[in-house]
Design a protein around this motif. Structure first.
Motif, PDB file in Angstrom:
ATOM      1  N   PHE A  13     -58.398 -27.624   1.692  1.00  0.00           N
ATOM      2  CA  PHE A  13     -57.407 -27.364   2.635  1.00  0.00           C
ATOM      3  C   PHE A  13     -56.777 -28.423   3.077  1.00  0.00           C
ATOM      4  CE2 PHE A  13     -59.586 -23.231   3.276  1.00  0.00           C
ATOM      5  CZ  PHE A  13     -58.576 -22.445   3.044  1.00  0.00           C
ATOM      6  N   VAL A  17     -60.375 -30.489   4.034  1.00  0.00           N
ATOM      7  CA  VAL A  17     -61.577 -29.674   4.336  1.00  0.00           C
ATOM      8  C   VAL A  17     -61.859 -29.182   2.976  1.00  0.00           C
ATOM      9  CG1 VAL A  17     -62.416 -27.493   5.373  1.00  0.00           C
ATOM     10  CG2 VAL A  17     -60.890 -29.097   6.622  1.00  0.00           C
ATOM     11  N   ALA A  19     -63.458 -26.400   1.682  1.00  0.00           N
ATOM     12  CA  ALA A  19     -64.003 -25.151   1.958  1.00  0.00           C
ATOM     13  C   ALA A  19     -64.928 -24.436   0.921  1.00  0.00           C
ATOM     14  CB  ALA A  19     -62.785 -24.062   2.334  1.00  0.00           C
ATOM     15  N   PRO A  38     -73.860 -18.240   5.779  1.00  0.00           N
ATOM     16  CA  PRO A  38     -73.431 -17.995   7.005  1.00  0.00           C
ATOM     17  C   PRO A  38     -71.908 -18.170   7.218  1.00  0.00           C
ATOM     18  CG  PRO A  38     -74.440 -20.308   6.661  1.00  0.00           C
ATOM     19  CD  PRO A  38     -74.558 -19.419   5.217  1.00  0.00           C
ATOM     20  N   SER A  39     -71.555 -18.152   8.400  1.00  0.00           N
ATOM     21  CA  SER A  39     -70.160 -18.304   8.674  1.00  0.00           C
ATOM     22  C   SER A  39     -69.411 -19.653   8.483  1.00  0.00           C
ATOM     23  CB  SER A  39     -69.861 -17.840  10.279  1.00  0.00           C
ATOM     24  OG  SER A  39     -68.707 -17.888  10.652  1.00  0.00           O
ATOM     25  N   GLY A  40     -68.462 -19.549   7.902  1.00  0.00           N
ATOM     26  CA  GLY A  40     -67.829 -20.758   7.471  1.00  0.00           C
ATOM     27  C   GLY A  40     -68.123 -21.593   6.339  1.00  0.00           C
ATOM     28  N   CYS A  41     -68.905 -20.528   5.398  1.00  0.00           N
ATOM     29  CA  CYS A  41     -69.655 -21.432   4.251  1.00  0.00           C
ATOM     30  C   CYS A  41     -68.380 -21.121   2.985  1.00  0.00           C
ATOM     31  CB  CYS A  41     -70.804 -20.859   3.666  1.00  0.00           C
ATOM     32  SG  CYS A  41     -70.797 -19.121   3.185  1.00  0.00           S
ATOM     33  N   GLY A  42     -67.468 -20.440   3.194  1.00  0.00           N
ATOM     34  CA  GLY A  42     -66.513 -20.348   2.123  1.00  0.00           C
ATOM     35  C   GLY A  42     -66.292 -19.357   1.223  1.00  0.00           C
ATOM     36  N   LYS A  43     -66.823 -18.318   1.999  1.00  0.00           N
ATOM     37  CA  LYS A  43     -67.163 -16.941   1.096  1.00  0.00           C
ATOM     38  C   LYS A  43     -65.832 -16.107   0.893  1.00  0.00           C
ATOM     39  CE  LYS A  43     -69.781 -14.828   4.320  1.00  0.00           C
ATOM     40  NZ  LYS A  43     -69.823 -15.994   5.437  1.00  0.00           N
ATOM     41  N   SER A  44     -65.089 -16.229   2.377  1.00  0.00           N
ATOM     42  CA  SER A  44     -63.694 -15.475   2.189  1.00  0.00           C
ATOM     43  C   SER A  44     -62.769 -16.231   1.278  1.00  0.00           C
ATOM     44  CB  SER A  44     -63.081 -15.401   3.366  1.00  0.00           C
ATOM     45  OG  SER A  44     -63.902 -14.361   4.155  1.00  0.00           O
ATOM     46  N   THR A  45     -62.686 -17.646   1.567  1.00  0.00           N
ATOM     47  CA  THR A  45     -61.966 -18.562   0.503  1.00  0.00           C
ATOM     48  C   THR A  45     -62.059 -18.328  -0.784  1.00  0.00           C
ATOM     49  OG1 THR A  45     -62.156 -20.167   2.563  1.00  0.00           O
ATOM     50  CG2 THR A  45     -61.145 -20.677   0.296  1.00  0.00           C
ATOM     51  N   GLU A 160     -66.530  -8.481   3.546  1.00  0.00           N
ATOM     52  CA  GLU A 160     -67.397  -8.041   4.905  1.00  0.00           C
ATOM     53  C   GLU A 160     -66.824  -6.411   5.398  1.00  0.00           C
ATOM     54  OE1 GLU A 160     -69.386 -10.276   7.263  1.00  0.00           O
ATOM     55  OE2 GLU A 160     -68.849 -12.023   6.405  1.00  0.00           O
TER      56      GLU A 160
HETATM   57  N1  LIG Z   1     -56.080 -22.134   6.021  1.00  0.00           N
HETATM   58  C1  LIG Z   1     -57.084 -23.107   6.349  1.00  0.00           C
HETATM   59  N2  LIG Z   1     -57.119 -24.353   6.585  1.00  0.00           N
HETATM   60  C2  LIG Z   1     -58.048 -25.205   7.014  1.00  0.00           C
HETATM   61  N3  LIG Z   1     -59.149 -24.724   6.716  1.00  0.00           N
HETATM   62  C3  LIG Z   1     -59.488 -23.528   6.478  1.00  0.00           C
HETATM   63  C4  LIG Z   1     -58.595 -22.405   6.432  1.00  0.00           C
HETATM   64  N4  LIG Z   1     -59.170 -21.402   5.926  1.00  0.00           N
HETATM   65  C5  LIG Z   1     -60.377 -21.623   6.108  1.00  0.00           C
HETATM   66  N5  LIG Z   1     -60.675 -22.593   6.427  1.00  0.00           N
HETATM   67  C6  LIG Z   1     -62.075 -23.302   6.570  1.00  0.00           C
HETATM   68  O1  LIG Z   1     -62.973 -23.306   5.547  1.00  0.00           O
HETATM   69  C7  LIG Z   1     -64.131 -22.978   5.822  1.00  0.00           C
HETATM   70  C8  LIG Z   1     -64.471 -21.788   4.824  1.00  0.00           C
HETATM   71  O2  LIG Z   1     -63.825 -20.610   5.667  1.00  0.00           O
HETATM   72  P1  LIG Z   1     -64.179 -19.051   5.063  1.00  0.00           P
HETATM   73  O3  LIG Z   1     -63.251 -18.254   5.895  1.00  0.00           O
HETATM   74  O4  LIG Z   1     -64.140 -18.889   3.638  1.00  0.00           O
HETATM   75  O5  LIG Z   1     -65.550 -18.885   5.660  1.00  0.00           O
HETATM   76  P2  LIG Z   1     -66.383 -17.501   5.440  1.00  0.00           P
HETATM   77  O6  LIG Z   1     -67.895 -18.034   4.552  1.00  0.00           O
HETATM   78  O7  LIG Z   1     -65.602 -16.390   4.962  1.00  0.00           O
HETATM   79  O8  LIG Z   1     -66.781 -17.429   6.990  1.00  0.00           O
HETATM   80  P3  LIG Z   1     -67.087 -15.859   8.077  1.00  0.00           P
HETATM   81  O9  LIG Z   1     -68.245 -15.474   7.682  1.00  0.00           O
HETATM   82  O10 LIG Z   1     -67.096 -16.493   9.353  1.00  0.00           O
HETATM   83  O11 LIG Z   1     -65.962 -14.944   7.435  1.00  0.00           O
HETATM   84  C9  LIG Z   1     -64.306 -22.970   7.197  1.00  0.00           C
HETATM   85  O12 LIG Z   1     -64.686 -24.431   7.398  1.00  0.00           O
HETATM   86  C10 LIG Z   1     -63.006 -22.591   7.705  1.00  0.00           C
HETATM   87  O13 LIG Z   1     -62.581 -23.301   8.864  1.00  0.00           O
END
Ligand SMILES: Nc1ncnc2c1ncn2[C@@H]1O[C@H](COP(=O)(O)OP(=O)(O)OP(=O)(O)O)[C@@H](O)[C@H]1O
Ligand SMILES: [Mg+2]
Length: 374
Positions: A13, A17, A19, A38-45, A160
């Motif tokens: 990003f 970052v 991700a 865990p939360s923030g590990c990059g799953k949604s990305t 999710e």
């Molecule tokens: N648009 C963005 N710009 C900068 N950083 C981002 C952006 N979107 C996500 N991130 C960062 O990328 C990392 C992964 O985010 P992501 O949403 O993929 O996590 P996740 O595993 O889906 O978490 P959760 O379980 O909380 O949904 C996080 O550190 C988040 O802060």
């Protein structure tokens, strides 16, 4: 064919970052693959990159063998179901489900047939005239799934989708999704931070941490042979016990020694699988001994499998009716035993616990990587 494959895929990003960090992943055609972490590990990305909603910073993604890095979402033949359902509030259930087909200018008889088929699969037939606000959370979630089904995509992505449901609905709906997967015979990629969903739903589990793949394997392999201490702690509830020990030379054989604050907690010969796992090693090598709570017992294993006994004071008893979790300490390490509910045990009781070793695993104490063949 709708195999999804990622080679060295990263998402960086703005601001740097990372991700998602150099992910290699093969999602076989028609598999149910769960991304968990865990939360923030990059799953949604990662999921959004597969859908085409995020650019891919590095690496290559293929769907059905074709490179899709530059392919816009609408041309990927993928349907995504989000956590918040994203239904159109002013449209009926029928129109919500029909919307994408109308946009594609399918015939109204085809649209009606597909919507009714999906509604039947999901038990939504009686709700087709309602608007989303007149539905329960679980019903809305099913409409969101129905909207994906009518499109007959090659690949379903779920981010999710059950997290807004209460505990009972979650368990029920996850079973429905598994049945749906069997019935549709489609490729599904499912994101969750819930290890129980990962264990029960996936053909294969992908464990992520800080954007990196930790392990890709079928649920029981992840459970029995975690790739590292993080996976051991993340998959399974209560998590695997991790006890610091040393592998020590004694004459021409090796033993496992666990020292606690009060002195030696135990020292034991290596059992067969342990000898194979550790191979040769330096005398005194620090390891983590991983033991699942169900392998900590109050009776000696009847089948003659290896075990070691320790005496400890009980810290905490959590009685759940079908089982109880009993917490104690070995030195400074907390340990949990999963016991039958009828074992009489109270806080502060001195109890002899037997650590069953046949399924125990080792991790390097520094790298936390599993030791030995897996
Ligand atoms: N648009 C963005 N710009 C900068 N950083 C981002 C952006 N979107 C996500 N991130 C960062 O990328 C990392 C992964 O985010 P992501 O949403 O993929 O996590 P996740 O595993 O889906 O978490 P959760 O379980 O909380 O949904 C996080 O550190 C988040 O802060
Ligand atoms: Mg997310």
């Amino acid at each position: 064919m709708a195999e999804v494959s990622l080679a060295g895929v990263s998402k960086i990003f703005e601001g740097g970052v990372r991700a998602v960090d150099r992910v290699d992943l093969s999602v076989p055609d028609r598999s149910f693959t769960v991304l968990v972490g865990p939360s923030g590990c990059g799953k949604s990305t990662l999921l959004r990159m597969i859908a085409g909603l995020e650019d891919i910073s590095e690496g290559e993604m293929r769907i059905g063998g074709t490179r899709v890095n530059e392919t816009p979402p609408r041309d990927r033949d993928i349907a995504m179901v989000f956590q918040n359902y994203a239904l159109y509030p002013h449209m009926t259930v029928f129109d919500n489900m029909a919307f994408s087909l109308k946009m594609r200018r399918e015939s109204s008889s085809e649209i009606a047939a597909r919507v009714h088929e999906a509604a039947e699969m999901l038990g939504l037939e009686k709700l087709l005239d309602r608007r989303p606000k007149a539905l329960s959370g679980g019903q809305r979630q099913r409409v969101a799934v129905g909207r994906a089904i009518v499109r007959q995509p090659k690949v379903f992505l779920f981010d999710e989708p059950l997290s807004n449901l209460d505990a009972k609905m979650r368990v029920q709906t996850r079973a429905e999704l598994v049945r749906l997967h069997r019935r549709l015979n489609a490729t599904m990629i499912y994101v969750t931070h819930d290890q129980a969903e990962a264990m029960t739903m996936g053909d294969q589990i992908v464990v992520l941490r800080d954007g990196r793949v930790q392990q890709i394997a079928p649920p029981l392999s992840v459970y029995d042979s975690p790739a590292n201490a993080f996976v051991a702690g993340f998959i399974g509830s209560p998590p695997m016990n991790l006890l610091p020990c040393r592998l020590v030379a004694r004459g021409d054989s090796f033993r496992l020694a666990c020292t606690s604050e009060g002195g030696v907690a135990f020292e034991t010969d290596l059992w067969d699988s342990a000898r194979r796992a550790v191979g040769s090693f330096e005398d005194g090598r620090p390891v983590l001994l991983g033991i699942r709570p169900e392998d900590v017992r109050v009776s000696i294993p009847a089948d003659g499998s290896p075990f070691v006994s320790v005496e400890a004071s009980v810290d905490l008893v959590e009685q759940l009716g079908a089982e109880q979790f009993v917490t104690f300490r070995l030195g400074s390490s907390p340990m949990v035993a999963r016991l039958q509910p009828d074992v009489a045990v109270r806080p502060d009781d001195r109890i002899t616990f037997h650590l069953c070793l046949s399924k125990a695993v080792f991790f390097d104490q520094t790298t936390e990587e599993a030791i030995g063949p897996r």
